[in-house]
Design a protein around this motif. Structure first.
Motif, PDB file in Angstrom:
ATOM      1  N   PRO A  17       4.633  -5.958   1.972  1.00 37.96           N
ATOM      2  CA  PRO A  17       3.351  -5.271   1.848  1.00 37.96           C
ATOM      3  C   PRO A  17       2.750  -5.331   0.452  1.00 37.96           C
ATOM      4  O   PRO A  17       1.722  -4.715   0.201  1.00 37.96           O
ATOM      5  CB  PRO A  17       3.708  -3.837   2.219  1.00 37.96           C
ATOM      6  N   ASP A  18       3.376  -6.098  -0.454  1.00 32.17           N
ATOM      7  CA  ASP A  18       2.868  -6.205  -1.823  1.00 32.17           C
ATOM      8  C   ASP A  18       1.398  -6.632  -1.843  1.00 32.17           C
ATOM      9  O   ASP A  18       0.593  -6.078  -2.597  1.00 32.17           O
ATOM     10  CB  ASP A  18       3.698  -7.201  -2.625  1.00 32.17           C
ATOM     11  N   LYS A  19       1.058  -7.605  -1.016  1.00 35.18           N
ATOM     12  CA  LYS A  19      -0.333  -8.086  -0.950  1.00 35.18           C
ATOM     13  C   LYS A  19      -1.279  -6.972  -0.520  1.00 35.18           C
ATOM     14  O   LYS A  19      -2.384  -6.846  -1.042  1.00 35.18           O
ATOM     15  CB  LYS A  19      -0.449  -9.251   0.023  1.00 35.18           C
ATOM     16  N   GLU A  20      -0.839  -6.174   0.437  1.00 30.66           N
ATOM     17  CA  GLU A  20      -1.675  -5.071   0.929  1.00 30.66           C
ATOM     18  C   GLU A  20      -1.888  -4.021  -0.162  1.00 30.66           C
ATOM     19  O   GLU A  20      -2.998  -3.516  -0.339  1.00 30.66           O
ATOM     20  CB  GLU A  20      -1.024  -4.435   2.153  1.00 30.66           C
ATOM     21  N   ILE A  21      -0.837  -3.725  -0.914  1.00 28.70           N
ATOM     22  CA  ILE A  21      -0.959  -2.760  -2.012  1.00 28.70           C
ATOM     23  C   ILE A  21      -1.906  -3.308  -3.072  1.00 28.70           C
ATOM     24  O   ILE A  21      -2.790  -2.601  -3.568  1.00 28.70           O
ATOM     25  CB  ILE A  21       0.425  -2.442  -2.617  1.00 28.70           C
ATOM     26  N   GLN A  22      -1.776  -4.590  -3.408  1.00 30.28           N
ATOM     27  CA  GLN A  22      -2.661  -5.198  -4.406  1.00 30.28           C
ATOM     28  C   GLN A  22      -4.121  -5.150  -3.956  1.00 30.28           C
ATOM     29  O   GLN A  22      -5.006  -4.828  -4.748  1.00 30.28           O
ATOM     30  CB  GLN A  22      -2.243  -6.630  -4.682  1.00 30.28           C
ATOM     31  N   ALA A  23      -4.363  -5.470  -2.693  1.00 31.60           N
ATOM     32  CA  ALA A  23      -5.738  -5.443  -2.185  1.00 31.60           C
ATOM     33  C   ALA A  23      -6.316  -4.038  -2.246  1.00 31.60           C
ATOM     34  O   ALA A  23      -7.483  -3.844  -2.601  1.00 31.60           O
ATOM     35  CB  ALA A  23      -5.780  -5.977  -0.757  1.00 31.60           C
ATOM     36  N   LEU A  24      -5.510  -3.060  -1.903  1.00 29.24           N
ATOM     37  CA  LEU A  24      -5.975  -1.675  -1.933  1.00 29.24           C
ATOM     38  C   LEU A  24      -6.248  -1.223  -3.366  1.00 29.24           C
ATOM     39  O   LEU A  24      -7.257  -0.564  -3.631  1.00 29.24           O
ATOM     40  CB  LEU A  24      -4.937  -0.774  -1.271  1.00 29.24           C
ATOM     41  N   ALA A  30      -1.187   5.975  -1.656  1.00 31.81           N
ATOM     42  CA  ALA A  30      -0.002   6.811  -1.888  1.00 31.81           C
ATOM     43  C   ALA A  30       0.993   6.676  -0.744  1.00 31.81           C
ATOM     44  O   ALA A  30       2.192   6.495  -0.967  1.00 31.81           O
ATOM     45  CB  ALA A  30      -0.420   8.269  -2.063  1.00 31.81           C
ATOM     46  N   LYS A  31       0.512   6.739   0.488  1.00 31.52           N
ATOM     47  CA  LYS A  31       1.403   6.617   1.646  1.00 31.52           C
ATOM     48  C   LYS A  31       2.039   5.227   1.704  1.00 31.52           C
ATOM     49  O   LYS A  31       3.230   5.086   1.983  1.00 31.52           O
ATOM     50  CB  LYS A  31       0.633   6.897   2.932  1.00 31.52           C
ATOM     51  N   LEU A  32       1.256   4.215   1.442  1.00 30.75           N
ATOM     52  CA  LEU A  32       1.751   2.842   1.477  1.00 30.75           C
ATOM     53  C   LEU A  32       2.816   2.602   0.404  1.00 30.75           C
ATOM     54  O   LEU A  32       3.863   2.022   0.675  1.00 30.75           O
ATOM     55  CB  LEU A  32       0.581   1.869   1.291  1.00 30.75           C
ATOM     56  N   THR A  33       2.568   3.086  -0.797  1.00 35.82           N
ATOM     57  CA  THR A  33       3.540   2.884  -1.861  1.00 35.82           C
ATOM     58  C   THR A  33       4.791   3.735  -1.664  1.00 35.82           C
ATOM     59  O   THR A  33       5.894   3.294  -2.007  1.00 35.82           O
ATOM     60  CB  THR A  33       2.932   3.150  -3.253  1.00 35.82           C
ATOM     61  N   GLN A  34       4.645   4.920  -1.089  1.00 33.98           N
ATOM     62  CA  GLN A  34       5.827   5.732  -0.789  1.00 33.98           C
ATOM     63  C   GLN A  34       6.731   5.007   0.201  1.00 33.98           C
ATOM     64  O   GLN A  34       7.954   4.957   0.026  1.00 33.98           O
ATOM     65  CB  GLN A  34       5.420   7.092  -0.233  1.00 33.98           C
ATOM     66  N   ARG A  35       6.141   4.445   1.233  1.00 31.05           N
ATOM     67  CA  ARG A  35       6.904   3.683   2.230  1.00 31.05           C
ATOM     68  C   ARG A  35       7.549   2.449   1.577  1.00 31.05           C
ATOM     69  O   ARG A  35       8.701   2.127   1.836  1.00 31.05           O
ATOM     70  CB  ARG A  35       5.975   3.285   3.378  1.00 31.05           C
ATOM     71  N   TYR A  36       6.803   1.789   0.712  1.00 29.58           N
ATOM     72  CA  TYR A  36       7.293   0.603   0.018  1.00 29.58           C
ATOM     73  C   TYR A  36       8.527   0.950  -0.827  1.00 29.58           C
ATOM     74  O   TYR A  36       9.556   0.278  -0.758  1.00 29.58           O
ATOM     75  CB  TYR A  36       6.179   0.041  -0.866  1.00 29.58           C
TER      76      TYR A  36
END
Length: 71
Positions: free
Chosen positions: A22-29, A46-52
Motif C-alpha cells: 500500500p506504499d503507493k496508495e499512502i504516497q498518492a494520499l 491515519a487509518k491507512l498508515t495505522q494498518r500499514y
C-alpha cells in the motif's frame, strides 16, 4: 505551515517503497493533501498508515521468531 507540510511529505516518501502497495496508495494520499483542514483525507491517511504499520510490526515479529522471511 506549508514548509512543515512539505518536509513531512518528503520524510514520509523516503520511508516508503515506491514500487509496492500500500506504499503507493499512502504516497498518492499524501500528495493529495494540500490543506491541513481536509479532515476526511487526513482521517483516511491515519487509518491507512495505522494498518500499514500494524502489518509491518507483525512481519517484523514473525521474522524475529522464525528467521528471515522472503516477502
Amino acid at each position: 505551515m506549508r514548509i512543515e507540510m512539505d518536509t513531512l511529505r518528503y520524510s514520509i516518501f523516503l520511508h516508503l517503497n515506491p514500487d509496492k502497495q500500500p506504499d503507493k496508495e499512502i504516497q498518492a494520499l499524501v500528495l493529495s493533501l494540500y490543506d491541513a483542514s481536509d479532515k476526511e483525507r487526513i482521517d483516511h491517511l491515519a487509518k491507512l498508515t495505522q494498518r500499514y504499520f500494524k502489518n509491518e510490526w507483525e512481519r517484523v515479529k514473525d521474522e524475529a521468531e522464525s528467521g528471515r522471511l522472503k516477502s
